[in-house]
Design a protein around this motif. Structure first.
Motif: not given
Length: 370
Positions: A19-21, A72-76, A59-62
């Motif tokens: 997983g890459l944030g 993929p998810v774009l999270q604010r 972010v780790y959990e996401l």
């Protein structure tokens, strides 16, 4: 992503999915710049950072959810009014983080990207992070100065985005760009993140003295590609400058002119002249002050400074050009040792790069990050 690229590629090569944030946009006083990344491996290990600790847990959990669902998810993330320490940024900033899964199927172009980064070839990874047609989110295109690989969905999109991505790449910028759903320059409905991997900026240290060794060490620490140059072979040796990426024996002005003519000097280049010997530094500064570089500084006492400026004026250097010269070099930190002096010089380079004042933050008000 540069900081975690090797780790991602190592796991990609082993057939793993990670997983890459990635920070794709920031607002107000955000702790990390766009492009900062964190990778979460299947075994639970983490590399990199997206916020300096504020939202890493979320972010780790996401990232684990994204890997499991392959979406993929774009999270604010921002400050929560109820509990700023729960998930949000305690500094008061806001960041957008795009979280995706990376493996051989989702990013087959990764070996080409890694090869370009390692060889110093500029390359940009362009990813659709928002689109009114959700099926296009995650589409990717790799952009080099002279070619493109992949597609975002249509030739119109590809042409517009590739052109803009090359503009960012030329200046070493990473950013999110907005378009209409079909790539219209003016419109809404699509957002792409351009992650630029340009070669690291160069730090040229002229004068093989003890201060140069400390400066080379500091430059390497800050991520510069460091070259130490001196005309005296007995002093310009790799053993004396183990932190330099390159040690060159040549007359400084001749070396700098050759590098400029070869196109290896750009607006991010920092030049530090530590020789304080007029037969070296005056011809060198004549060349340096005629180049479009980010920083030119010269070491020496006030007397040396006055003599140097007089010689440069006699050589025909204009007052406008002389204003670009940081002499005496560095900020007033009260530095005494070579290491402290290197910090002083580095602080001045950073301040000029990001329009900082060089004053104590405790004595200022307003935003910390310009």
């Amino acid at each position: 992503m540069r900081d975690v690229l090797d780790d991602v590629y190592r796991r990609w090569s082993a057939g793993e999915t990670v997983g890459l944030g990635t920070v794709v946009a920031t607002f107000s006083s955000a702790p990390r710049e766009p492009g900062a990344a964190m990778v979460v491996a299947a075994d639970g290990t983490v590399a990199g950072s997206v916020s300096g600790g504020c939202v890493e847990g979320a972010v780790y959990e996401l990232a684990q959810e994204v890997v499991a669902e392959r979406k993929p998810v774009l999270q604010r993330y921002g400050v929560s009014d109820n509990d700023a320490f729960a998930v949000g940024l305690t500094c008061g900033g806001i960041i957008d983080i795009y979280v995706e899964h990376v493996d051989r199927d989702s990013m087959p172009e990764l070996p080409e990207v890694v090869a370009s980064v390692r060889s110093g070839e500029p390359v940009a990874v362009v990813t659709v992070i928002e689109h009114e047609r959700h099926g296009l989110v995650g589409e990717r295109m790799i952009v080099w100065p002279d070619r493109v690989a992949g597609t975002l969905g249509s030739s119109r999109m590809d042409d517009a985005v590739a052109d803009d991505a090359r503009g960012l790449l030329a200046t070493g910028r990473t950013a999110t760009l907005h378009y209409g759903p079909d790539g219209q320059r003016r419109g809404e409905g699509m957002a792409v993140f351009v992650n630029s991997f340009e070669p690291p900026p160069r730090l040229l240290v002229f004068g093989a003295i003890d201060f140069a060794a400390a400066m080379a060490r500091m430059g390497a620490y800050l991520g510069y590609q460091v070259t130490v140059c001196d005309a005296r072979p007995v002093f310009a040796t790799s053993s004396r400058f183990p932190d330099a990426h390159e040690v060159v024996v040549d007359w400084p002005h001749r070396y700098l002119k050759t590098e400029a003519e070869a196109g290896r000097i750009d607006a991010r280049t920092a030049i530090t002249v530590l020789t304080h010997d007029p037969k070296f530094d005056v011809p060198l500064l004549e060349v340096a002050l005629g180049l479009d570089v980010g920083y030119v500084g010269a070491m020496g006492s006030r007397k040396t400074h006055d003599d140097r400026f007089a010689r440069l004026r006699e050589a025909g250097i204009s007052e406008v050009s002389l204003e670009r010269l940081s002499s005496p070099i560095g900020l007033d930190l009260g530095a005494r040792t070579p290491e402290e002096t290197a910090v002083s010089i580095a602080a001045e380079i950073i301040a000029l790069r990001w329009s900082g004042t060089g004053r104590r933050l405790a004595a200022l008000s307003g935003r910390i990050h310009n």
